[in-house]
Enzyme design. Structure first.
Site, mmCIF file in Angstrom:
data_model
loop_
_atom_site.group_PDB
_atom_site.id
_atom_site.type_symbol
_atom_site.label_atom_id
_atom_site.label_comp_id
_atom_site.label_asym_id
_atom_site.label_seq_id
_atom_site.Cartn_x
_atom_site.Cartn_y
_atom_site.Cartn_z
ATOM 1 C CE LYS A 34 64.819 20.856 -0.369
ATOM 2 N NZ LYS A 34 65.594 21.941 0.235
ATOM 3 C CE1 TYR A 254 30.972 14.354 7.315
ATOM 4 C CE2 TYR A 254 32.708 14.668 5.683
ATOM 5 C CZ TYR A 254 31.938 13.834 6.480
ATOM 6 O OH TYR A 254 32.144 12.484 6.438
#
Ligand SMILES: *Cc1c(COP(=O)(O)O)cnc(C)c1O
Length: 356
Positions: A34, A254
């Site tokens: 899956k 950042y």
């Protein structure tokens, strides 16, 4: 060209599938593929997993992809069909369903003859305390007995909520599973995911359902893949694109969250959360270069990270392992407050994919 790459080691996949066979020699193996084979790419993984007895997926769409790729093994839809219209397609494509609620039983009964004519098994899901899907113990007996009386071949299916740990619910789930299996005997059974395959050799029964162990990541919080004798299948890499010498007191990235305590050399690596590399903040990521681990400096950005390469031999083009054999995906997950399953499944489409 940007070189963020996901390498899939098919020999490792085969090795891990063989580990399942060693651990559960009498059970059939339903390989769980899956979510695009846990992010590894279903197309490439099916080839390496073709010795599986069957495949397990979460929805019809995923099952049809397997058929389109030409694989004829049984497939189980672990949540069954979502709407009645899927039933004729399922039967036409030889796909087996789970039933976890009465509506699905009604849809199945409406297609009884066609389903049985194809020798497809019905997986009947017991809710023994996970409280996600399934019939409770007091109603599942009637469901199974009715399906058996109608001529269906049934498999009792159950999923542990705590197969990865010692939890009092485990014994209760096992008790309920065995009660139903005996009450409705003869009845095939399946209750083992990866963790339970290791933990409960006496509960392998007819079908085991390995997922994460096939991909060489651990289902346990306290046992790593070496301990479990599994091989990591995915190596996630990127390249150094620039070097940057900074002085003590300078900031990086950042938010300027990192301040250098001494002069240092940074390598800028072309990888970021846009590829599926996790942001860790406020915890700490590490990567590996030639088997040696080093820390990520400052925040992870969308396309780039900075790493500490002070006193390391690094140049533009040097390959950096985000996770793989040295820096295990499970360790990256731990540093990011998550599990290997999530990191593997949520890789983006941007990295190149190569099978080795
Ligand atoms: C995903 C899944 C598995 C596989 O679980 P792992 O922990 O990855 O081994 C097994 N059974 C069911 C029903 C699942 O949904």
């Amino acid at each position: 060209m940007r070189q963020a790459t996901v390498y899939i080691d098919s020999a490792a996949l085969q090795y891990n599938l063989n580990r399942v066979k060693q651990l559960a020699p009498t059970a059939k193996i339903v390989s769980m593929v899956k979510a695009n084979a846990y992010g590894h790419g279903v197309k490439d993984c099916l080839a390496a997993l073709s010795a599986s007895d069957a495949f397990g997926v979460a929805c019809l769409q995923e099952a049809l992809e397997i058929r389109e790729l030409g694989y004829q093994q049984p497939i189980t839809l672990i949540e069954g069909v979502f709407v009645a219209d899927e039933m004729p397609i399922v039967i036409d494509q030889n796909i087996e369903v789970i039933v976890h609620q009465q509506a699905q039983v009604d849809w199945l009964l409406a297609h009884k003859d066609a389903y049985i004519a194809k020798d497809l098994k019905v997986w009947v899901k017991l809710n023994s305390g996970m409280n996600r899907l399934g019939f409770k113990i007091d109603v599942i007996k009637d469901v199974i007995n009715q399906l058996k009386a109608e001529g269906f071949i049934c498999v009792l299916a159950m999923h542990f909520a705590n197969a990865d740990a010692d939890h009092p619910l485990n014994d209760e789930q096992i008790r309920q599973f065995l009660e139903i299996k005996n009450y409705c005997a003869p009845l095939m059974g399946s209750c083992c995911n990866s963790a339970a395959i290791y933990k409960y050799p006496e509960l392998h029964f007819d079908f085991v359902r390995p997922g994460i162990m096939l991909y060489g990541a651990t289902p346990f919080a306290d046992r790593d893949v070496h301990d479990l004798d599994l091989k990591p299948v995915m190596t996630f890499t990127a390249e150094v694109i620039a070097l940057n010498h900074i002085k003590a007191g300078e900031h990086v990235g950042y938010g300027s969250t990192f301040t250098a305590e001494q002069d240092m050399t940074l390598a800028i690596v072309s990888i970021g959360y846009g590829d599926g590399y996790p942001r860790a903040f406020p915890k700490q990521n590490y990567v590996a270069i030639n088997g040696q681990q080093t820390r990520v400096i400052g925040r992870v950005a969308m396309d780039m990270i900075a790493i500490d390469v002070t006193a390391m031999q690094v140049k533009p083009g040097t390959q950096v392992e985000l996770w793989g054999n040295t820096r295990l995906v499970d360790d990256v997950a731990e540093a990011n407050g998550t599990i290997g399953y999530e990191l593997l499944c949520r890789l983006s489409h941007r990295p190149l994919r190569k099978v080795i």
